[in-house]
Design a protein around this motif. Structure first.
Motif, PDB file in Angstrom:
ATOM      1  N   PHE A  38       0.815  -1.210   0.000  1.00  0.00           N
ATOM      2  CA  PHE A  38       0.000   0.000   0.000  1.00  0.00           C
ATOM      3  C   PHE A  38       0.851   1.264   0.000  1.00  0.00           C
ATOM      4  N   PRO A  92      -2.134 -10.374   7.608  1.00  0.00           N
ATOM      5  CA  PRO A  92      -2.144  -9.301   6.615  1.00  0.00           C
ATOM      6  C   PRO A  92      -2.360  -7.927   7.221  1.00  0.00           C
ATOM      7  N   VAL A  93      -3.164  -7.846   8.287  1.00  0.00           N
ATOM      8  CA  VAL A  93      -3.498  -6.508   8.795  1.00  0.00           C
ATOM      9  C   VAL A  93      -2.241  -5.771   9.255  1.00  0.00           C
ATOM     10  N   SER A  94      -1.242  -6.500   9.782  1.00  0.00           N
ATOM     11  CA  SER A  94      -0.005  -5.833  10.194  1.00  0.00           C
ATOM     12  C   SER A  94       0.695  -5.237   8.990  1.00  0.00           C
ATOM     13  N   LEU A  95       0.785  -6.049   7.920  1.00  0.00           N
ATOM     14  CA  LEU A  95       1.493  -5.553   6.748  1.00  0.00           C
ATOM     15  C   LEU A  95       0.744  -4.395   6.112  1.00  0.00           C
ATOM     16  N   ILE A  96      -0.580  -4.484   6.127  1.00  0.00           N
ATOM     17  CA  ILE A  96      -1.370  -3.381   5.563  1.00  0.00           C
ATOM     18  C   ILE A  96      -1.077  -2.099   6.336  1.00  0.00           C
ATOM     19  N   ALA A  97      -1.149  -2.188   7.668  1.00  0.00           N
ATOM     20  CA  ALA A  97      -0.937  -0.976   8.462  1.00  0.00           C
ATOM     21  C   ALA A  97       0.490  -0.475   8.311  1.00  0.00           C
ATOM     22  N   ALA A  98       1.471  -1.393   8.295  1.00  0.00           N
ATOM     23  CA  ALA A  98       2.863  -0.957   8.210  1.00  0.00           C
ATOM     24  C   ALA A  98       3.157  -0.320   6.859  1.00  0.00           C
ATOM     25  N   LEU A 100       0.980   1.144   5.054  1.00  0.00           N
ATOM     26  CA  LEU A 100       0.296   2.436   5.053  1.00  0.00           C
ATOM     27  C   LEU A 100       1.127   3.470   5.811  1.00  0.00           C
TER      28      LEU A 100
END
Lengths: 299, 335
Positions: A38, A92-98, A100
């Motif tokens: 992202f 996935p949510v960790s990678l998405i936030a990181a 971002l």
């Protein structure tokens, strides 16, 4: 009337090829890391700003392209090394936030380079036009489209015909298998991310040539996600079809929308949101796209 | 006489106030919160009340993301649905206190609609679907709901028995009441059957299905409850502001919400949300003061902080807090 439609379709093809190049970065990363980067929109923005600064300092467009490519590759490798690699195996949510977070950082860097905000201006100007019957193409259109399509073709060719490309595909397909054959998996993963950055840099120049540099440049990259999804996230050459379809849909919506009026709702300008609607519909009805591999995973 | 506190039933273990210190600190906190308008100055109290609005929204996202594991980047847009509904109702003469639940239910309905992609998708695909939904809703607000950027909120609707709820102590107590109720409910959702079902779906949806949990229903409920809170926060925002500006509901606000959940502690619905909100909003306010609203440093430092926390502290600030508490408990010994 028909003539109008043709020229809308042609400009859809032009912007669509740029979408394909913008979406390429998502696909390369998805293939190798099975994740969406992202930070890519801000990476493209940063590369475009660097290219603009290089061009406006009088170094010429070629130097701008070189600078954009270098910055894109460096930023992409940094994201891989600092974020994607430590987060391997995490939800996935960790990678998405990181990523971002990285998106914010790269956006901040681009604004800092522009002196507090994203600079606005054109990368390349020329009065030259090509007239094909009713369709008029400017030099910027042709330059952007050929740069974008060239980028996709080059990446596809690299993947298909060179041994390093084959090695990158092997790592993307099955990292353990590739490691068992003695391939340097980590280095090839980083190389794939670098390739995504290079593609992002080239696409950044293409979109900045086509649509000028402005703060909304990154919106094009977010829209390009629709092209990625349309084609399927793990294809490289198929992205051209996704991009062109998205571009043509957008332009056709732009042509039709002003005539549509449902009650008090005025649809003029709806083309700005058309890409998101395409994205949502693709995700609802054909999540793995036209050329993507379907993973059977139903709950 | 036992030396120490012993729990003999599961019910006691699940209690909110398990140890004497919990009871004393709860009493102290309640007294402090109730007396705050008398103690602190007006600006601080209003600011705190404004933070509470966002706390409600973050608690909602923490239910959707932290408990049920359904990634949503459309939370700001859902908050917008609630805010516009509340504002529109006040313009038609409805009292804000009546408009609040309606706003929350509106957002819950929209959120349930947004849960449709989650039945087939998860992870990155779901995140992308929510980005698309966020942008579409933003377009709707921008073009159709509030074409002039601002939708006014009727100030006459913010009265209750002659008490003005839009400023001063009235505003503070109204917000506090709603926030405490929302937080208390959220904490209870976490330890109810629904909360356990959500955690099962988050940890492994296939096995959740096998043990007989209706995964589709749980996902839909996770979105519905999360967006209910978003709508409630939107309604509170209408109480606080004299006009609703669509710039409150951008994709970046959604990203900030997600960052608050993850930096604070996903799955720790109340405390995690509170820590994340305090860290990020206080950080933002400080950066704004330090750099006179120059957005460059906000992006640079906030982004770096988010990435650093997610990479280095997967459980979020709640884990830091736990270590601090453990250190203080053992102090002055190291173990």
């Amino acid at each position: 009337m028909a003539v109008d439609v043709v020229s809308y379709i042609v400009s859809g093809l032009i912007i669509g090829s740029v979408y394909a190049a913008l979406a390429l970065g998502f696909n390369i990363v998805y293939r190798v890391s099975k994740s969406i980067n992202f930070a890519h929109p801000a990476l493209v923005l940063l590369a475009a700003v660097v290219a603009y600064l290089a061009v406006s300092s009088g170094a010429g467009l070629a130097a701008g392209v070189a600078a954009a490519v270098a910055v894109g590759a460096a930023a992409s490798v940094a994201v891989e090394r600092l974020i994607a690699r430590p987060l391997q195996g995490r939800p996935p949510v960790s990678l998405i936030a990181a990523t971002l977070g990285a998106y914010y950082v790269l956006k901040g860097v681009s604004m800092w380079l522009g002196g507090g905000s994203i600079p606005q201006g054109s990368l390349y100007a020329s009065g030259w036009t090509l007239r094909l019957g009713p369709v008029v193409l400017g030099a910027t259109d042709l330059l952007a489209a050929s740069l974008a399509l060239g980028t996709v073709a080059a990446v596809a060719a690299l993947h298909r015909f060179t041994s390093i490309g084959v090695a990158m595909r092997a790592v993307a397909e099955d990292a353990y298998g590739a490691a068992a054959y003695g391939l340097p998996v980590r280095r090839l993963t980083a190389l794939s991310w670098a390739l995504a950055g290079v593609a992002g840099g080239l696409a950044a120049v293409a979109i900045a040539v086509k649509a000028n540099l402005s703060p909304i440049l990154e919106a094009y990259v977010i829209k390009a996600l629709a092209a990625s999804l349309l084609a399927g996230l793990d294809t490289v050459a198929g992205i051209v079809v996704g991009g062109l379809v998205l571009g043509v849909i957008e332009q056709l919506v732009m042509y039709v929308a002003p005539m549509v009026k449902i009650g008090p709702l005025d649809f003029a300008g709806f083309h700005e949101a058309a890409a998101y609607l395409v994205m949502l519909l693709v995700l609802l009805f054909k999540p793995y796209g036209l050329f993507g591999t379907e993973r059977v995973e139903r709950v | 006489m036992p030396a120490g506190v012993f729990k003999e039933t599961y019910l006691e273990l699940m209690g909110f106030l398990r140890y004497p210190i919990h009871r004393y600190s709860a009493l102290l906190a309640a007294a402090l919160l109730a007396a705050l308008p008398m103690l602190a100055d007006q600006f601080l109290v209003t600011k705190l009340a404004f933070y509470m609005v966002f706390l409600v929204a973050v608690i909602g996202l923490n239910i959707t993301v932290g408990l049920a594991g359904q990634i949503s980047l459309a939370h700001a847009a859902l908050m917008g649905a609630g805010a516009y509904m509340a504002a529109w109702l006040t313009l038609h003469g409805v009292n804000i206190l009546l408009a609040l639940p309606v706003a929350a239910l509106t957002a819950a309905a929209v959120g349930t609609l947004l849960s449709l992609p989650s039945f087939r998708l998860k992870g990155y695909y779901l995140a992308m679907a929510s980005i698309a939904a966020q942008e579409l809703l933003f377009y709707v607000y921008q073009r159709w709901v509030a074409p002039d950027q601002y939708m006014p909120v009727n100030p006459d609707a913010k009265m209750l028995l002659g008490l003005d709820l839009s400023r001063g102590p009235g505003l503070y107590y109204a917000t506090l009441l709603v926030t405490v109720l929302a937080a208390w409910t959220a904490a209870n959702i976490g330890r109810s059957g629904l909360g356990r079902a959500m955690k099962a779906v988050r940890d492994n949806d296939v096995s959740a299905e096998i043990v007989g949990i209706n995964v589709t229903r749980v996902k839909a409920l996770a979105f519905a409850v999360g967006s209910f809170y978003a709508g409630l926060a939107g309604g509170l925002l209408a109480l606080h502001l004299s006009a609703i500006d669509y710039d409150n509901f951008t994709l970046e606000q959604s990203i900030d919400f997600l960052a608050m959940v993850l930096v604070g502690g996903a799955g720790r619905v109340v405390w995690g949300s509170m820590l994340g909100l305090a860290a990020i909003m206080a950080g933002q306010s400080m950066l704004e003061m330090m750099f006179q609203g120059n957005p460059v440093y906000r992006y640079l430092l906030l982004g770096a902080a988010i990435a650093f926390f997610v990479v280095k502290e997967p459980e979020g600030l709640i884990a830091v807090l736990r270590r601090v508490k453990e250190y203080l408990r053992l102090w002055p010994f190291s173990y």
